[in-house]
Scaffold this motif. Structure first.
Motif, PDB file in Angstrom:
ATOM      1  N   PHE A 110      -9.627   0.684  -4.971  1.00  0.00           N
ATOM      2  CA  PHE A 110      -8.351   0.568  -4.591  1.00  0.00           C
ATOM      3  C   PHE A 110      -8.405   1.506  -3.513  1.00  0.00           C
ATOM      4  O   PHE A 110      -7.456   1.495  -2.105  1.00  0.00           O
ATOM      5  CB  PHE A 110      -7.431   0.762  -5.441  1.00  0.00           C
ATOM      6  N   LYS A 111      -9.014   2.680  -3.493  1.00  0.00           N
ATOM      7  CA  LYS A 111      -9.056   3.743  -2.552  1.00  0.00           C
ATOM      8  C   LYS A 111      -9.677   3.446  -1.329  1.00  0.00           C
ATOM      9  O   LYS A 111      -9.030   3.760  -0.030  1.00  0.00           O
ATOM     10  CB  LYS A 111      -9.455   5.006  -3.101  1.00  0.00           C
TER      11      LYS A 111
ATOM     12  N   GLN B  99      -5.750   3.804 -10.735  1.00  0.00           N
ATOM     13  CA  GLN B  99      -7.058   3.708 -10.143  1.00  0.00           C
ATOM     14  C   GLN B  99      -7.286   2.641  -9.258  1.00  0.00           C
ATOM     15  O   GLN B  99      -7.762   2.328  -8.276  1.00  0.00           O
ATOM     16  CB  GLN B  99      -7.960   3.923 -11.007  1.00  0.00           C
ATOM     17  N   PHE B 100      -6.788   1.386  -9.841  1.00  0.00           N
ATOM     18  CA  PHE B 100      -6.768   0.063  -9.587  1.00  0.00           C
ATOM     19  C   PHE B 100      -5.827  -0.604  -8.585  1.00  0.00           C
ATOM     20  O   PHE B 100      -5.828  -1.616  -8.154  1.00  0.00           O
ATOM     21  CB  PHE B 100      -7.016  -1.140 -10.766  1.00  0.00           C
ATOM     22  N   GLY B 101      -4.567   0.124  -8.558  1.00  0.00           N
ATOM     23  CA  GLY B 101      -3.532  -0.074  -7.585  1.00  0.00           C
ATOM     24  C   GLY B 101      -2.947  -1.298  -8.310  1.00  0.00           C
ATOM     25  O   GLY B 101      -2.373  -2.169  -7.303  1.00  0.00           O
TER      26      GLY B 101
ATOM     27  N   PHE C 180       0.800  -1.336   0.060  1.00  0.00           N
ATOM     28  CA  PHE C 180      -0.043   0.115   0.132  1.00  0.00           C
ATOM     29  C   PHE C 180       0.729   1.361   0.055  1.00  0.00           C
ATOM     30  O   PHE C 180       0.268   2.284  -0.356  1.00  0.00           O
ATOM     31  CB  PHE C 180      -1.033   0.159   1.239  1.00  0.00           C
TER      32      PHE C 180
ATOM     33  N   ASP D 185      -9.678   0.289  -0.160  1.00  0.00           N
ATOM     34  CA  ASP D 185      -8.658  -0.432   0.446  1.00  0.00           C
ATOM     35  C   ASP D 185      -7.746   0.356   1.580  1.00  0.00           C
ATOM     36  O   ASP D 185      -7.407  -0.163   2.510  1.00  0.00           O
ATOM     37  CB  ASP D 185      -7.981  -1.237  -0.530  1.00  0.00           C
ATOM     38  N   ILE D 186      -7.279   1.456   1.009  1.00  0.00           N
ATOM     39  CA  ILE D 186      -6.539   2.112   1.539  1.00  0.00           C
ATOM     40  C   ILE D 186      -7.043   2.984   2.837  1.00  0.00           C
ATOM     41  O   ILE D 186      -6.364   3.139   3.773  1.00  0.00           O
ATOM     42  CB  ILE D 186      -5.623   3.305   0.505  1.00  0.00           C
TER      43      ILE D 186
END
Lengths: 272, 326
Positions: free
Chosen positions: B208-209, A113-115, A105, B211-212
């Protein structure tokens, strides 16, 4: 403004919280490539100051610059996150994820956007885990870790962010003494590799031993700052902390350290 | 217990498919499983009319509603980090229902297309009231949920009152607002499908955001997330999903609470996988609830919402008992 020497410049910072003024018109520069410790009594605003540097709080007035034209409160959030990382005092670790997932992370400011992690990101994550000495924990679930291990994993996350500036908010608070020194030594190691570190510390002797610079705060103001040898005196301890202490030289590191004076108390026999 | 996410999602698709077949087959006229496909596809089948005009749209609506409610719950739980939150517990769905009833009372001839925006308006007003009343309690999940429950109760009371005093204005076709997919037909599909088609990709973009965000506000900010903006956008998406569901079948309770919990316990906390898995789980819950609601004691048809409440309420009580961070 000497941007070559200064990693962070704060000018005219005022922070209010619930209509109470926590920090008033504060100016401060943090030197590049050094460890700067913020110390002061409880409620002096040191954690608040650290939070405002990293945009967790927006100051009422004033600016925080990382570079001459780079005011952190006016830049895109992920851009700032590529320059400055922070370990908060209290971290929340979600259940059911592995160490590697958590550390990854730290790459968030660089990802889409999807990491999705690219090859380069995987390398940075591996590197960060090695530096923080958690590589062998990589596939463990974070709910299984001890306090000391967990704090090192969070340091790895901060390192994966790959920033020049690292802010640490009382990183040793919940650790036992052995893990405290392990973490502080790691901090020095990172500093040797070129990181600028700003750390809020509670233990004054540890601050003197590990920081290049002390910033001493009281009631929302910077009382004094400088090398520990210069500013860490009995008078300062009395004035700022209301702490009656002797300042001697740490026999191990030759930095100043404080020893509390024995308080005069009535002899047992005199108590009726 | 952890299951490989791909395996889990595949299993969910299979389970949903089975329930869907049974759902279309079951009813006053039983259609054998082997006949269902034939009945859907070929106009010469004796069941073609009943399947294509009544059962198939009703089954599809159940799926869409279940998916929307579950997804809404997942997003709300993620963004306010409150395991007790869901659109029905917080009063969002009853607020949306109330708005639709008001529309029906004051403008009985209103076109069908007006229902979703009205539901949406109701959902947002309910959320605004909740956030205002509980503005100091955001960090206390149980207290926050309690205020939501109280609000939901007031809205439901208002709905009951309006239904009782206006029996003529509100015709029987409005009774579905009690949480039933009874009598839903093809005309209701456009009320919800476009919303889901837009909002589902939005949810994926936020995954994803979110998740963070689970790492805490401070860490999320340090990692370059604009936490406030993320909160606002996610809540808008969640409320829109719940309101879209309400606009076709009223308030079906506890799907939004139970489905995200179920999937989290199976595949962990990554939203990219949780979103499809939770949507499928929600779809299964409502399709199966409506199936059982019809076959348990024919010819009486229970509203699907009654069945989901029978499963969901004990689970909610279980959560409350187990919950430590008051």
């Amino acid at each position: 403004m000497q941007t070559q020497q200064h990693a962070i410049t704060l000018s005219d910072i005022t922070i209010n919280y619930a209509n109470k003024c926590i920090i008033e018109q504060l100016d401060l520069t943090i030197k590049k490539g050094e460890i700067t410790a913020l110390i002061g009594p409880n409620g002096c605003g040191k954690s608040t100051l650290l939070k405002s540097i990293n945009r967790l709080l927006t100051p009422k007035t004033g600016c925080v610059y990382l570079d001459k034209n780079f005011n952190v409160h006016q830049q895109a959030s992920n851009k700032v996150a590529q320059l400055m990382a922070m370990l908060p005092q209290i971290t929340q670790s979600p259940e059911g994820i592995t160490v590697k997932t958590l550390v990854a992370f730290g790459r968030a400011p660089y990802l889409n956007q999807f990491g999705v992690l690219r090859q380069h990101d995987h390398q940075k994550v591996e590197q960060a885990m090695q530096q923080a000495k958690v590589s062998d924990l990589s596939d463990q679930y974070i709910d299984q870790l001890s306090g000391g291990q967990l704090q090192r994993v969070w340091i790895a996350l901060v390192l994966a962010q790959d920033t020049d500036i690292i802010l640490l908010d009382e990183p040793t608070t919940y650790l036992d003494i052995c893990h405290q020194f392990e973490l502080l030594n790691l901090m020095v190691e990172l500093n040797r590799q070129g990181k600028t570190i700003v750390v809020v510390m509670h233990d004054l002797n540890q601050a003197c031993r590990y920081a290049d610079n002390l910033v001493i705060m009281k009631a929302g103001k910077v009382i004094t700052k400088g090398y520990p040898e210069d500013v860490f005196t009995s008078k300062m301890l009395k004035d700022v902390f209301n702490f009656d202490a002797l300042v001697i030289q740490d026999p191990e590191s030759h930095t100043p350290m404080s020893i509390a004076r024995q308080v005069n108390r009535p002899h047992k026999d005199q108590v009726v | 217990m952890r299951i490989h996410p791909t395996l889990f999602i595949t299993a969910l698709v299979a389970i949903l498919f089975c329930f869907a077949i049974f759902h279309v087959g079951a009813g006053a006229i039983d259609i054998p499983v082997s006949e269902v496909f034939n009945a859907i596809a070929s106009p010469i089948s004796e069941h073609y009319f009943i399947v294509n005009n009544f059962r198939l749209p009703r089954m599809l609506i159940s799926m869409l509603v279940g998916a929307s409610l579950a997804l809404s719950g997942l997003l709300i739980q993620g963004v306010i980090r409150n395991p007790l939150a869901s659109p029905d517990v917080l009063g969002v769905t009853s607020g949306a229902s109330l708005a639709v009833i008001l529309l029906a009372v004051f403008w009985p001839q209103a076109p069908l297309e007006l229902i979703p925006p009205t539901a949406l308006l109701g959902g947002f007003i309910a959320t605004a009231i909740l956030l205002f009343l509980a503005r100091h309690l955001l960090q206390r999940p149980a207290a926050f949920a309690l205020i939501g429950i109280a609000l939901a109760t007031i809205f439901s009371a208002a709905i009951d009152y309006l239904l009782t005093v206006n029996p003529l204005e509100i015709n029987t076709s409005m009774l579905w607002l009690t949480g039933s997919v009874w009598g839903r037909n093809w005309s209701h599909i456009p009320l919800i499908l476009p919303w889901l088609a837009v909002l589902l990709p939005c949810a994926f973009l936020l995954s994803f955001k979110l998740d963070i965000l689970a790492l805490g506000d401070d860490t999320a900010t340090s990692l370059g997330i604009s936490v406030k903006a993320l909160r606002v956008i996610t809540i808008i998406v969640a409320i829109s999903l719940a309101s879209a569901a309400v606009s076709v079948c009223g308030s079906i309770g506890f799907v939004g609470l139970v489905a995200p919990h179920l999937t989290r316990s199976m595949i962990g906390n990554r939203h990219l996988l949780l979103i499809p898995a939770t949507a499928l789980t929600g779809a299964i819950l409502v399709v199966s609830a409506d199936l059982f609601a019809r076959v348990l004691m024919p010819p009486i048809e229970l509203p699907a919402g009654v069945l989901t409440a029978f499963i969901g309420t004990p689970y909610f009580i279980f959560l409350l008992c187990r919950y430590k961070n008051w």
